[in-house]
Design a protein around this motif. Structure first.
Motif, PDB file in Angstrom:
ATOM      1  N   UNK A  92       5.258 -21.837 -22.952  1.00  0.00           N
ATOM      2  CA  UNK A  92       4.887 -20.747 -23.852  1.00  0.00           C
ATOM      3  C   UNK A  92       3.504 -20.214 -23.499  1.00  0.00           C
ATOM      4  N   UNK A  93       3.392 -18.893 -23.448  1.00  0.00           N
ATOM      5  CA  UNK A  93       2.131 -18.219 -23.182  1.00  0.00           C
ATOM      6  C   UNK A  93       1.639 -17.567 -24.477  1.00  0.00           C
ATOM      7  N   UNK A  94       0.324 -17.616 -24.710  1.00  0.00           N
ATOM      8  CA  UNK A  94      -0.248 -17.110 -25.957  1.00  0.00           C
ATOM      9  C   UNK A  94      -0.572 -15.628 -25.820  1.00  0.00           C
ATOM     10  N   UNK A  95      -0.247 -14.870 -26.885  1.00  0.00           N
ATOM     11  CA  UNK A  95      -0.584 -13.453 -26.977  1.00  0.00           C
ATOM     12  C   UNK A  95      -1.188 -13.217 -28.355  1.00  0.00           C
ATOM     13  N   UNK A  96      -2.413 -12.702 -28.403  1.00  0.00           N
ATOM     14  CA  UNK A  96      -3.082 -12.426 -29.672  1.00  0.00           C
ATOM     15  C   UNK A  96      -3.198 -10.921 -29.853  1.00  0.00           C
ATOM     16  N   UNK A  97      -2.637 -10.419 -30.966  1.00  0.00           N
ATOM     17  CA  UNK A  97      -2.652  -8.988 -31.262  1.00  0.00           C
ATOM     18  C   UNK A  97      -3.696  -8.735 -32.338  1.00  0.00           C
ATOM     19  N   UNK A  98      -4.603  -7.783 -32.075  1.00  0.00           N
ATOM     20  CA  UNK A  98      -5.603  -7.382 -33.063  1.00  0.00           C
ATOM     21  C   UNK A  98      -5.536  -5.873 -33.214  1.00  0.00           C
TER      22      UNK A  98
END
Length: 435
Positions: free
Chosen positions: A428-434
């Motif tokens: 799993x790869x992390x993606x942070x949406x702001x």
């Protein structure tokens, strides 16, 4: 007196006579019956009267008495007097209308009866059958009363319990996937669980449907429901109402359907759905507070048998049926892939590089390689591990790819994505949406 020549010298014969009086009359007997009938439907019980007399006898029939007397009504004899000929059997007919459930069939439970649908239809439960007594009094000459005997009548109230659900072949198929700006047919189906709906002989139904207007919207015109190829083919749609009334984005609707053909065909259980609803899918502002549910809309179905002819003197209502309702779900997949290009075809390895930039406010790039030709998916999950969408789902040749995605439609938060291709599943790869 016997002649002297027959006495043979014995004493004179003196005959003795025994006089027996034959009196017309005798005993009479009464027998009450019992019945089982659906709650709010009509059943019939009887009291049988017979006697041992050789002449016609007349009996006075009382009104029902006892705690449950209001559930029984004498309908014959209409004048309250019953005439019974010798060797015949007189019949007193009573109408029985149970007002509560007193008996359940195999597979039924109080849990469902006391649930949303049972309460919505006003059902109640009590232990013990309905009972009442009827006095039968013999009328003698001059209208004098003779012997009185009492008969007991008994009735149980039942309900029929079956299942409807969002699905086609079985109720396990409850999730439907659709792309943004597309439409999907969602079936309303029936299943014999725990009882077959066919025994209810239903030809009039009211169905209530609810959804998340931030994700999907049904086409709710009278001509928009899909009836062809369903059990409701040949039925007519009496009316469709949406709620809240007058809203541009309703959250539920009520559909009245009726089979008013000369020879109606009642609903049955089976593979053919009752009817289908056409939903349009889009992405707007979901009412859900869980970001992971942004692209999922539950579709809840409630079915109620009704009687549209409220003036029917026979009370031909079918609201003794409770449906177990199993909701379904429409999953709307957003195609957030803005562009993809094949960088190299020489790779024989499976790799995934971290997304860049990260955190991301608008667009970002995912670089990955697949070692063999095959179907490739990039699946996006929310922080709770729920699947949000498939960013990519297509057949790809081996090589290295550069994928640009647009996250402006995603709620702010932390997401994870995986590349799945042939035998390979990435970490799993992390993606942070702001925003």
């Amino acid at each position: 007196t016997q002649p002297a020549d027959m006495t043979d010298g014995a004493a004179p014969y003196t005959p003795v006579y025994n006089l027996t009086a034959v009196v017309e009359g005798g005993d009479f007997f009464v027998d009450g019956s019992s019945t089982e009938t659906y709650v709010r439907n009509y059943g019939e019980v009887t009291v049988k009267v017979r006697h041992t007399e050789s002449a016609v006898r007349t009996y006075r029939i009382s009104d029902p008495a006892g705690a449950d007397k209001d559930n029984f009504t004498v309908i014959e004899p209409a004048n309250g007097e019953l005439t019974v000929a010798p060797g015949q059997e007189g019949i007193v007919r009573l109408l029985f209308v149970p007002s509560m459930v007193t008996k359940m069939s195999a597979g039924q439970s109080r849990e469902w009866l006391d649930g949303v649908n049972g309460k919505a239809q006003g059902y109640g439960y009590r232990d013990g059958a309905f009972t009442a007594t009827v006095d039968v009094t013999e009328i003698l000459g001059g209208n004098a009363d003779g012997t009185m005997k009492t008969a007991t009548v008994i009735g149980d109230g039942l309900f029929l319990e079956t299942t409807n659900y969002v699905g086609e072949d079985n109720r396990n198929k409850t999730t439907y996937s659709v792309k943004v700006n597309n439409a999907i047919e969602v079936p309303v189906s029936l299943q014999a669980d725990p009882q077959a709906v066919a025994s209810a002989n239903l030809t009039e139904m009211r169905v209530r449907v609810s959804w998340d207007p931030g994700v999907v919207m049904p086409r709710y015109g009278v001509n928009d429901l899909v009836l062809n190829g369903t059990q409701a083919e040949g039925w007519s749609i009496r009316e469709i109402k949406t709620f809240p009334v007058g809203s541009s984005k309703p959250t539920s609707m009520e559909i009245d359907l009726q089979d008013n053909r000369p020879v109606p065909v009642a609903l049955t259980d089976g593979d053919k759905p009752f009817f289908k609803i056409l939903f349009d899918a889009f992405l707007g502002t979901s009412s859900s507070t869980d970001a992971g549910e942004m692209f999922n809309s539950p579709v809840t179905i409630y079915s109620y048998p009704v009687d549209f002819d409220q003036n029917d003197p026979q009370g031909d209502t079918k609201d003794y049926v409770i449906f177990r309702d199993f909701a379904g779900k429409i999953q709307v997949d957003q195609d957030c892939a803005k562009g993809m290009r094949l960088v190299s075809i020489s790779s024989t390895n499976y790799t995934v590089k971290p997304i860049a930039p990260n955190p991301v406010t608008g667009s970002a790039v995912i670089n990955y390689s697949i070692g063999l030709d095959g179907n490739t998916r990039i699946v996006l999950y929310n922080s709770a591990g729920d699947r949000v969408m498939d960013i990519v789902d297509e057949q790809q040749s081996k090589g290295t790819y550069e994928l640009t995605i647009d996250v402006t439609m995603l709620p702010a938060g932390t997401y994870f994505y995986q590349v799945i291709s042939g035998p390979y599943t990435s970490e799993s790869q992390v993606l942070t949406v702001v925003h």
